[in-house]
Design a protein around this motif. Sequence first.
Motif, PDB file in Angstrom:
ATOM      1  N   VAL A 106      57.456  33.213 100.568  1.00  0.00           N
ATOM      2  CA  VAL A 106      58.539  34.138 100.904  1.00  0.00           C
ATOM      3  C   VAL A 106      58.040  35.583 100.789  1.00  0.00           C
ATOM      4  O   VAL A 106      58.336  36.423 101.649  1.00  0.00           O
ATOM      5  N   GLY A 107      57.251  35.880  99.754  1.00  0.00           N
ATOM      6  CA  GLY A 107      56.709  37.231  99.570  1.00  0.00           C
ATOM      7  C   GLY A 107      55.861  37.656 100.759  1.00  0.00           C
ATOM      8  O   GLY A 107      55.981  38.781 101.257  1.00  0.00           O
ATOM      9  N   ILE A 108      54.999  36.741 101.236  1.00  0.00           N
ATOM     10  CA  ILE A 108      54.127  37.057 102.372  1.00  0.00           C
ATOM     11  C   ILE A 108      54.959  37.268 103.633  1.00  0.00           C
ATOM     12  O   ILE A 108      54.735  38.217 104.393  1.00  0.00           O
ATOM     13  N   VAL A 109      55.934  36.393 103.841  1.00  0.00           N
ATOM     14  CA  VAL A 109      56.775  36.496 105.040  1.00  0.00           C
ATOM     15  C   VAL A 109      57.557  37.812 105.036  1.00  0.00           C
ATOM     16  O   VAL A 109      57.652  38.496 106.062  1.00  0.00           O
ATOM     17  N   LEU A 110      58.068  38.194 103.874  1.00  0.00           N
ATOM     18  CA  LEU A 110      58.813  39.454 103.799  1.00  0.00           C
ATOM     19  C   LEU A 110      57.898  40.640 104.096  1.00  0.00           C
ATOM     20  O   LEU A 110      58.275  41.574 104.797  1.00  0.00           O
ATOM     21  N   GLY A 152      52.868  44.026  96.062  1.00  0.00           N
ATOM     22  CA  GLY A 152      51.422  44.214  96.125  1.00  0.00           C
ATOM     23  C   GLY A 152      50.974  44.412  97.575  1.00  0.00           C
ATOM     24  O   GLY A 152      50.199  45.321  97.881  1.00  0.00           O
ATOM     25  N   LEU A 153      51.487  43.571  98.469  1.00  0.00           N
ATOM     26  CA  LEU A 153      51.118  43.682  99.884  1.00  0.00           C
ATOM     27  C   LEU A 153      51.596  45.011 100.471  1.00  0.00           C
ATOM     28  O   LEU A 153      50.930  45.601 101.324  1.00  0.00           O
ATOM     29  N   ALA A 213      46.502  42.484 107.703  1.00  0.00           N
ATOM     30  CA  ALA A 213      46.337  41.810 106.406  1.00  0.00           C
ATOM     31  C   ALA A 213      47.264  40.592 106.304  1.00  0.00           C
ATOM     32  O   ALA A 213      46.815  39.492 105.955  1.00  0.00           O
ATOM     33  N   THR A 214      48.536  40.789 106.642  1.00  0.00           N
ATOM     34  CA  THR A 214      49.467  39.658 106.529  1.00  0.00           C
ATOM     35  C   THR A 214      49.126  38.593 107.564  1.00  0.00           C
ATOM     36  O   THR A 214      49.259  37.403 107.297  1.00  0.00           O
TER      37      THR A 214
END
Lengths: 279, 112
Positions: free
Chosen positions: A19-23, A170-171, A182-183
């Motif tokens: 979820v963190g990466i998708v956001l 962090g991202l 990056a993502t």
Amino acid sequence: MLATTIIVFREVLEAALIVGIVLAASKGVAGRSVWVGAGVACGVLAAGAVALFAGALSELAQGMGQELFNACILFAAVLMLSWHVVWMGRHGREMAREVGAVGRAVAGGARPLYVLAVVVGIAVLREGSEVVLFLYGIAAQGDTGALAQLAGGALGLAAGIAVGGAMYFGLLTIPQRHLFSATNGLIVLLAAGMAAQAADFLVQADVLPALGQQVWDTSWLLSDKSIFGRVLHTLIGYVDRPSGIQLTVYFATIAIIATLSKLAGHAPQNRAARPSPAE
Amino acid sequence: MRPLGLGLAAVLAAVFLAGARAGAVEESRALTIKDHRFDPAVLEVPAGVKVKLTVRNLDSTPEEFDSHALNREKVISGGGEAQIWIGPLDAGSYDFMGEYHADTALGKVIAK
């Protein structure tokens, strides 16, 4: 109670990281919180349903229903993630060219957010159904410690979400112009790891050959039982004792997504924003 | 793409060599879960063949058969039964556990 916290944390961690990466990948896109929220909500409901029908699900396909179901939803997530990467390969550069947050938001508005919602939903479903079954087991035993155990579970949930939040923020420290590449890179590895895991379920169901049960063993260096191993497992598909089919599918997925997004990036685009050749 | 292609070829070659050792013979073993313990807790299986484990959960609560060494995980509902294919294994010892009761539900597969 501590054991409960750790188990729930381990399961929630995987979904929270995704979820963190998708956001982060959808930062600045209008309506993304609605889509991601809907994905999480559907995932939680589906997790309950899967946990409820776990017994029936298991008995499908001569006892291999669970494996086939897991493999199918993982492959579905891989397809969605691949589609996102290919889409970004095609439109990412024009988005990066747009100056200012408003321009980017407009350019990004056309991004297929349902794709990311489905991925979030699947991640929550997979990990959530295990949490539900585990907590159900505790509640069903009905001993005096049950309440403390459930409190421990809540603590694990909170800790997992906190790590997902840390991933997201962090991202976001990555400068905007590099954030999407990056993502995108992270999402390719995420997809490859999921595809390898799906293949592993098909080996467990005796549908695919293992092609070597253990090609190498790096459990002495980093066990995938450890929390850090688990994080790497989610992020890049790290497995300390990979089978041949896992490796094959992992690298094949990366190669296929990279090729498709390269092809999509070179394909002619019918966009007004693109300078047209002299007429 | 070239380094990726080479990497893929190397992996395929490694996989082919590893896979060449795999036999076609199949075996089966049964075990039960009761009071959150596996019985038998130690399973001996021949190395180099596929083995079908049948795990019967006699407890009323669900359990997850989980093994990092074998790359396996499967939920077995309370009172339920599950089949899990493992191997072909190299000779050695492979731990497994019931993830929901990791303090008591411990076992290993020994391949000879």
